[in-house]
Design a protein around this motif. Structure first.
Motif, mmCIF file in Angstrom:
data_model
loop_
_atom_site.group_PDB
_atom_site.id
_atom_site.type_symbol
_atom_site.label_atom_id
_atom_site.label_comp_id
_atom_site.label_asym_id
_atom_site.label_seq_id
_atom_site.Cartn_x
_atom_site.Cartn_y
_atom_site.Cartn_z
ATOM 1 N N VAL A 46 0.783 -1.165 -0.075
ATOM 2 C CA VAL A 46 -0.104 0.018 -0.061
ATOM 3 C C VAL A 46 0.883 1.327 0.259
ATOM 4 O O VAL A 46 1.954 1.303 0.967
ATOM 5 C CB VAL A 46 -0.811 0.057 1.132
ATOM 6 N N ARG A 47 0.606 2.238 -0.893
ATOM 7 C CA ARG A 47 1.458 3.251 -1.115
ATOM 8 C C ARG A 47 0.954 4.447 -0.443
ATOM 9 O O ARG A 47 1.232 5.490 0.038
ATOM 10 C CB ARG A 47 1.643 3.686 -2.687
ATOM 11 N N GLU A 48 -0.513 4.480 -0.605
ATOM 12 C CA GLU A 48 -1.390 5.611 -0.162
ATOM 13 C C GLU A 48 -2.816 5.139 0.422
ATOM 14 O O GLU A 48 -3.237 4.075 -0.307
ATOM 15 C CB GLU A 48 -1.609 6.798 -1.126
ATOM 16 N N TRP A 81 -13.626 -1.134 -5.976
ATOM 17 C CA TRP A 81 -13.591 -1.058 -7.589
ATOM 18 C C TRP A 81 -12.104 -0.358 -7.781
ATOM 19 O O TRP A 81 -11.597 -0.202 -6.777
ATOM 20 C CB TRP A 81 -14.481 -0.461 -8.083
ATOM 21 N N ILE A 82 -11.739 -0.464 -8.916
ATOM 22 C CA ILE A 82 -10.589 -0.003 -9.407
ATOM 23 C C ILE A 82 -10.778 1.304 -10.257
ATOM 24 O O ILE A 82 -11.379 1.042 -11.287
ATOM 25 C CB ILE A 82 -9.665 -0.863 -9.966
ATOM 26 N N ASP A 83 -10.292 2.486 -9.757
ATOM 27 C CA ASP A 83 -10.650 3.494 -10.553
ATOM 28 C C ASP A 83 -9.575 3.784 -11.659
ATOM 29 O O ASP A 83 -9.860 4.251 -12.707
ATOM 30 C CB ASP A 83 -10.581 4.900 -9.459
ATOM 31 N N ARG A 84 -8.341 3.160 -11.281
ATOM 32 C CA ARG A 84 -7.469 3.336 -12.447
ATOM 33 C C ARG A 84 -6.366 2.462 -11.996
ATOM 34 O O ARG A 84 -6.022 1.968 -11.092
ATOM 35 C CB ARG A 84 -6.529 4.633 -12.306
ATOM 36 N N MET A 85 -5.984 1.622 -13.271
ATOM 37 C CA MET A 85 -4.833 0.684 -13.211
ATOM 38 C C MET A 85 -3.720 1.200 -14.193
ATOM 39 O O MET A 85 -3.837 1.106 -15.467
ATOM 40 C CB MET A 85 -5.253 -0.648 -13.385
ATOM 41 N N GLY A 86 -2.521 1.449 -13.593
ATOM 42 C CA GLY A 86 -1.475 2.059 -14.323
ATOM 43 C C GLY A 86 -0.315 0.738 -14.547
ATOM 44 O O GLY A 86 -0.876 -0.446 -14.429
ATOM 45 N N THR A 87 0.745 1.057 -15.141
ATOM 46 C CA THR A 87 1.611 -0.096 -15.366
ATOM 47 C C THR A 87 2.187 -0.696 -13.941
ATOM 48 O O THR A 87 2.052 -2.027 -13.995
ATOM 49 C CB THR A 87 3.136 0.451 -15.759
ATOM 50 N N THR A 88 2.410 -0.126 -13.027
ATOM 51 C CA THR A 88 2.709 -0.583 -11.590
ATOM 52 C C THR A 88 2.036 -0.484 -10.436
ATOM 53 O O THR A 88 2.090 -1.091 -9.438
ATOM 54 C CB THR A 88 4.158 -0.285 -11.233
ATOM 55 N N SER A 89 0.995 0.304 -10.462
ATOM 56 C CA SER A 89 0.336 0.564 -9.368
ATOM 57 C C SER A 89 -1.455 0.545 -9.978
ATOM 58 O O SER A 89 -1.928 0.738 -10.944
ATOM 59 C CB SER A 89 0.241 1.796 -8.720
ATOM 60 N N ALA A 90 -2.186 0.408 -8.939
ATOM 61 C CA ALA A 90 -3.758 0.390 -9.022
ATOM 62 C C ALA A 90 -4.238 1.315 -7.936
ATOM 63 O O ALA A 90 -4.026 1.228 -6.752
ATOM 64 C CB ALA A 90 -4.153 -0.839 -8.892
#
Length: 146
Positions: free
Chosen positions: A64-66, A86-95
């Motif tokens: 957990v980063r934040e 839910w997932i609002d955004r899924m980047g390359t290395t983080s969600a």
């Protein structure tokens, strides 16, 4: 009246007596635990496991980063609130997970917020891209899959 839960996943979680503070309210630190229990159960049902040798996913080292939470209405006593996530955004290395902790009938939002998870390389502890398998499994949680 139940809130519209159009995307993501909703599951009941247990609030135990020892989760309560001296006033009989769910202790503020336990809201994060309720989310953790719900999200972990979702992924475990799909084959994710804390032990890399037992997991169907390569991505098992997530941190957990934040974490941000807004408390709206206290949960009083033990019971089974709902956790909607839910997932609002899924980047390359983080969600970025969004979530709401709801009353058992879904009519009251007790707390809401977001949590950012980062996929880490277990050797270097540096971010590494999510696997295609995890991305595919996570697609059912994406708020806007387009």
């Amino acid at each position: 009246m139940t809130l519209l839960l159009e995307t993501g996943h909703t599951r009941p979680v247990e609030v135990h007596f020892d989760d309560l503070d001296a006033m009989g309210l769910l202790h503020n630190s336990r809201y994060a635990l309720l989310l953790e229990r719900a999200v972990s159960a979702f992924w475990i049902e799909l084959g994710w496991h804390f032990d890399p040798s037992a997991s169907t996913f390569k991505d098992v080292f997530l941190a957990v980063r934040e974490f941000k939470i807004t408390y709206n209405v206290p949960i009083v006593g033990a019971g089974q609130p709902l956790v909607h996530f839910w997932i609002d955004r899924m980047g390359t290395t983080s969600a970025v997970y969004g979530f709401r902790i709801l009353s058992p009938d879904g009519s009251v939002v007790h707390a809401e917020g977001h949590r950012v998870n980062v996929n880490l390389d277990p050797t270097t502890l540096r971010p590494r891209p999510f696997s295609d398998e995890l991305r595919e499994a996570a697609s059912v949680l994406l708020r806007d899959p387009a």
